[in-house]
Design a protein around this motif. Structure first.
Motif, short mmCIF file in Angstrom:
data_model
loop_
_atom_site.label_atom_id
_atom_site.label_comp_id
_atom_site.label_asym_id
_atom_site.label_seq_id
_atom_site.Cartn_x
_atom_site.Cartn_y
_atom_site.Cartn_z
N LEU A 46 8.54 -0.63 -9.34
CA LEU A 46 9.12 -0.61 -10.69
C LEU A 46 9.26 0.80 -11.24
CD1 LEU A 46 7.36 -3.64 -12.41
CD2 LEU A 46 9.78 -3.47 -11.78
N PHE A 47 8.38 1.69 -10.79
CA PHE A 47 8.37 3.07 -11.28
C PHE A 47 8.89 4.05 -10.24
CE2 PHE A 47 5.17 0.77 -13.71
CZ PHE A 47 5.60 1.05 -14.99
N GLY A 48 9.49 3.53 -9.18
CA GLY A 48 10.03 4.40 -8.14
C GLY A 48 9.00 4.88 -7.14
N GLY A 49 7.82 4.27 -7.14
CA GLY A 49 6.76 4.66 -6.22
C GLY A 49 6.72 3.79 -4.98
N SER A 50 5.72 4.04 -4.14
CA SER A 50 5.60 3.26 -2.91
C SER A 50 4.14 3.14 -2.49
CB SER A 50 6.41 3.90 -1.79
OG SER A 50 5.89 5.19 -1.48
N LEU A 51 3.88 2.15 -1.67
CA LEU A 51 2.57 1.91 -1.08
C LEU A 51 2.76 1.77 0.41
CD1 LEU A 51 -0.49 1.10 -1.26
CD2 LEU A 51 0.31 -1.27 -1.37
N ASP A 52 2.01 2.54 1.18
CA ASP A 52 2.06 2.45 2.63
C ASP A 52 0.65 2.17 3.13
OD1 ASP A 52 3.36 2.77 5.25
OD2 ASP A 52 2.01 4.50 5.41
N VAL A 53 0.51 1.18 3.98
CA VAL A 53 -0.79 0.82 4.55
C VAL A 53 -0.68 0.89 6.06
CG1 VAL A 53 -2.56 -0.95 4.76
CG2 VAL A 53 -1.31 -0.70 2.61
N ALA A 54 -1.51 1.73 6.66
CA ALA A 54 -1.57 1.82 8.12
C ALA A 54 -2.98 1.42 8.53
CB ALA A 54 -1.26 3.24 8.58
N SER A 55 -3.10 0.30 9.22
CA SER A 55 -4.40 -0.20 9.62
C SER A 55 -4.27 -1.02 10.88
CB SER A 55 -5.02 -1.05 8.51
OG SER A 55 -6.34 -1.42 8.86
N LYS A 56 -5.28 -0.93 11.72
CA LYS A 56 -5.38 -1.76 12.91
C LYS A 56 -6.82 -2.22 13.02
CE LYS A 56 -2.08 -0.72 16.44
NZ LYS A 56 -1.87 -0.10 17.75
N THR A 57 -6.98 -3.46 13.42
CA THR A 57 -8.32 -3.99 13.60
C THR A 57 -9.11 -3.09 14.55
OG1 THR A 57 -7.46 -6.22 13.28
CG2 THR A 57 -9.64 -6.04 14.29
N GLU A 59 -9.83 0.09 14.05
CA GLU A 59 -9.43 1.50 14.03
C GLU A 59 -9.37 2.13 12.64
OE1 GLU A 59 -5.92 2.27 16.29
OE2 GLU A 59 -6.57 0.98 17.94
N GLY A 60 -9.83 1.44 11.60
CA GLY A 60 -9.80 2.02 10.26
C GLY A 60 -8.49 1.80 9.55
N THR A 61 -8.40 2.40 8.36
CA THR A 61 -7.25 2.17 7.47
C THR A 61 -6.87 3.46 6.74
OG1 THR A 61 -8.02 -0.08 7.10
CG2 THR A 61 -6.46 0.78 5.50
N VAL A 62 -5.58 3.66 6.55
CA VAL A 62 -5.06 4.73 5.70
C VAL A 62 -4.11 4.08 4.70
CG1 VAL A 62 -3.76 6.88 5.56
CG2 VAL A 62 -5.23 6.44 7.54
N VAL A 63 -4.42 4.24 3.40
CA VAL A 63 -3.57 3.73 2.33
C VAL A 63 -2.99 4.92 1.59
CG1 VAL A 63 -3.50 2.38 0.20
CG2 VAL A 63 -4.98 1.66 2.08
N THR A 64 -1.66 4.95 1.45
CA THR A 64 -0.99 6.05 0.77
C THR A 64 -0.17 5.50 -0.40
OG1 THR A 64 -0.80 7.22 2.88
CG2 THR A 64 0.54 8.04 1.06
N VAL A 65 -0.45 6.03 -1.59
CA VAL A 65 0.28 5.67 -2.80
C VAL A 65 1.08 6.90 -3.22
CG1 VAL A 65 0.09 5.02 -5.23
CG2 VAL A 65 -1.49 4.06 -3.55
N THR A 66 2.38 6.72 -3.42
CA THR A 66 3.24 7.81 -3.85
C THR A 66 3.93 7.39 -5.15
OG1 THR A 66 3.64 8.41 -1.55
CG2 THR A 66 5.14 9.33 -3.18
N MET A 67 3.91 8.29 -6.14
CA MET A 67 4.49 7.99 -7.45
C MET A 67 5.24 9.22 -7.94
SD MET A 67 4.58 5.55 -9.55
CE MET A 67 3.97 4.78 -10.98
N PRO A 68 6.49 9.05 -8.37
CA PRO A 68 7.24 10.21 -8.88
C PRO A 68 6.62 10.73 -10.17
CG PRO A 68 8.48 8.19 -9.22
CD PRO A 68 7.27 7.82 -8.43
N ILE A 69 6.72 12.03 -10.35
CA ILE A 69 6.19 12.67 -11.57
C ILE A 69 7.17 12.49 -12.72
CG2 ILE A 69 5.52 14.86 -12.63
CD1 ILE A 69 4.58 15.70 -9.81
N GLU A 70 8.46 12.62 -12.43
CA GLU A 70 9.48 12.50 -13.46
C GLU A 70 9.60 11.06 -13.92
OE1 GLU A 70 11.33 15.05 -14.80
OE2 GLU A 70 9.97 16.31 -13.66
#
Length: 81
Positions: A46-57, A59-70
């Protein structure tokens, strides 16, 4: 900071999970695993951002949240900050 966005990355080396299944929903938005990450992803969009989840049973997890400043315009046409 990336270009004109704020990026938050959270990583662990835990047990991990099936990231695709956690974000996969049927046509009604239902998920056997829950509704949490789907809801976060949709709110970020809704705000132009994104969520990326990289995980494998196992092997751990990496969650990335990106949100525009403008400020961006939401799907409803309202200005959001």
């Amino acid at each position: 900071m990336r270009d004109s966005s704020v990026c938050i990355e959270i990583a662990d080396d835990g047990v991990g999970f099936d990231g695709d299944a956690a974000l996969d929903h049927d046509t009604e938005g239902e998920n056997r695993e829950g509704f949490g990450m789907y809801s976060i992803r949709e709110r970020l969009r809704l705000f132009g951002g994104s969520l990326d989840v990289a995980s494998k049973t196992g092997e751990g997890t990496v969650v990335t949240v990106t949100m525009p400043i403008e400020a961006s315009e939401s799907q409803s046409g309202e200005r959001a900050r």
